[in-house]
Design a protein around this motif. Structure first.
Motif, short mmCIF file in Angstrom:
data_model
loop_
_atom_site.label_atom_id
_atom_site.label_comp_id
_atom_site.label_asym_id
_atom_site.label_seq_id
_atom_site.Cartn_x
_atom_site.Cartn_y
_atom_site.Cartn_z
N GLU A 113 0.83 -1.21 0.00
CA GLU A 113 0.00 0.00 0.00
C GLU A 113 0.87 1.26 0.00
N ALA A 114 1.97 1.20 0.76
CA ALA A 114 2.83 2.39 0.88
C ALA A 114 3.77 2.55 -0.31
N PHE A 115 4.35 1.44 -0.78
CA PHE A 115 5.45 1.54 -1.75
C PHE A 115 5.20 0.84 -3.08
N GLY A 116 4.14 0.04 -3.16
CA GLY A 116 3.88 -0.71 -4.40
C GLY A 116 3.81 0.16 -5.64
N PRO A 117 2.99 1.22 -5.63
CA PRO A 117 2.90 2.08 -6.82
C PRO A 117 4.24 2.73 -7.17
N THR A 118 5.03 3.08 -6.15
CA THR A 118 6.33 3.72 -6.41
C THR A 118 7.28 2.73 -7.08
N LEU A 119 7.35 1.51 -6.56
CA LEU A 119 8.22 0.51 -7.15
C LEU A 119 7.80 0.18 -8.58
N SER A 120 6.50 0.04 -8.78
CA SER A 120 6.01 -0.27 -10.13
C SER A 120 6.35 0.86 -11.11
N GLN A 121 6.18 2.10 -10.66
CA GLN A 121 6.48 3.23 -11.55
C GLN A 121 7.97 3.30 -11.85
N GLN A 122 8.79 3.09 -10.84
CA GLN A 122 10.23 3.11 -11.04
C GLN A 122 10.65 2.01 -12.03
N THR A 244 13.71 -0.96 6.01
CA THR A 244 12.48 -0.21 5.73
C THR A 244 12.13 0.76 6.86
N SER A 245 12.74 0.58 8.02
CA SER A 245 12.45 1.51 9.12
C SER A 245 13.01 2.90 8.83
N THR A 246 13.91 3.00 7.85
CA THR A 246 14.47 4.30 7.48
C THR A 246 13.59 5.02 6.47
N LEU A 247 12.50 4.39 6.06
CA LEU A 247 11.66 4.95 5.01
C LEU A 247 10.39 5.59 5.55
N VAL A 248 10.44 6.06 6.80
CA VAL A 248 9.27 6.72 7.40
C VAL A 248 9.44 8.23 7.34
N ASN A 249 8.34 8.92 7.49
CA ASN A 249 8.39 10.38 7.43
C ASN A 249 9.06 10.95 8.68
N ALA A 250 9.24 12.26 8.68
CA ALA A 250 9.96 12.92 9.77
C ALA A 250 9.26 12.72 11.11
N PHE A 255 5.00 5.60 6.33
CA PHE A 255 6.04 5.40 5.33
C PHE A 255 6.06 6.57 4.35
N ASP A 256 7.25 6.87 3.84
CA ASP A 256 7.42 8.00 2.92
C ASP A 256 8.01 7.49 1.60
N PRO A 257 7.20 7.39 0.54
CA PRO A 257 7.69 6.90 -0.74
C PRO A 257 8.87 7.72 -1.28
N ALA A 258 8.92 9.02 -0.96
CA ALA A 258 10.02 9.86 -1.44
C ALA A 258 11.36 9.36 -0.89
N LYS A 259 11.33 8.84 0.32
CA LYS A 259 12.58 8.33 0.89
C LYS A 259 13.01 7.04 0.20
N LEU A 260 12.04 6.26 -0.26
CA LEU A 260 12.39 5.06 -1.03
C LEU A 260 13.03 5.45 -2.35
#
Length: 269
Positions: A113-122, A244-250, A255-260
């Protein structure tokens, strides 16, 4: 001495009959042999036709079942991950992202839910090489076979060029209660929504029913465990675990897709 009243045989008549028999045989010209030969030829033709039909049917069944050792397109041996977006040419230096998931895994659903669309687009943009390692260990934990059946559904959909479209539905379509699994009708509905239709849908149904990719999924589970992957989701970038714990917002609340994206871009440099 009494005379024999029986007439002497008419040798002329006998010779005439024999001559007629011989003439009839000659005029037949070996006709009986021709009939035998024709019959044999016909039988051979029938055997060849039936054999061809049986071979064709077995070939079609092997296309569907894979003979027990089926590999999805793009995979060269058992245990390997499945490369998604195979029609895309990655840019030079694109990092390889190995994604280890089990379709019944709730944490995988959250990650998707958090990163699927980002990975697919990348991956669709060629910025990464996305490789799926679809596991099924939760079948044992949950005492069902839904992870394996869902994986077969995804890889059978890949035969129709619809792997990603099918896979994308499995996590948001997880049963409300973990362990309930999917019905056959639900898995088929995912295929239809993914765009598998007509003869391809019929083939998909046969593929799933036969468990065409079960051996492959089992081999991926075994290989990933041997490689030290003990849980899902696990993400590796160029072979290194991504925390993945480093991929959260401030605020640390989501989760923050921009950090991924930033992490992937850094890996590609």
């Amino acid at each position: 001495m009494a005379k024999n009243s029986a007439k002497a045989p008419d040798r002329g008549a006998a010779s005439a009959r024999q001559a007629k028999i011989q003439a009839a045989q000659k005029s037949a010209g070996g006709g009986a042999n021709k009939i035998v030969v024709a019959t044999v030829v016909a039988i051979v033709a029938i055997i060849a036709t039936v054999g061809g039909v049986v071979w064709s049917q077995m070939s079609k069944e092997n296309d569907v079942t894979g003979g027990g050792n089926a590999l999805p397109a793009g995979v060269s041996e058992l245990g390997q991950g499945y490369p998604a977006f195979q029609d895309v040419t990655p840019v030079d230096g694109a990092p390889t992202v190995d994604l280890y998931v089990d379709y019944q895994c709730p944490a995988c659903a959250m990650f998707e839910e958090a990163f699927g669309p980002t990975l697919s687009q990348q991956a669709a943009d060629g910025k990464i090489k996305l490789v799926y390692h679809v596991k099924n260990f939760l079948d044992d934990n949950l005492r069902n076979d839904s992870s394996t059946r869902a994986a077969n559904g995804a890889f059978c959909a890949s035969d129709a060029g619809k792997f990603q479209e099918y896979s994308d539905q499995l996590f948001p379509g997880q049963p409300e209660r973990e362990g309930d699994g999917w019905t056959d009708a639900q898995l088929k509905a995912f295929a239809e929504t993914a765009g598998v239709s007509g003869e391809a849908l019929t083939t998909w149904e046969s593929c799933v029913a036969a468990g065409k990719y079960t051996d492959y999924v089992n081999s991926v589970e075994k290989q990933s465990f041997a490689d030290g992957v003990k849980g899902t989701p696990t993400v590796k970038v160029n072979g290194e675990d991504l925390d993945t714990s480093t991929l959260v917002n401030a605020e640390g609340t989501a989760f923050d897709p921009a950090k991924l994206v930033a992490a992937l871009e850094a890996a590609g440099k």
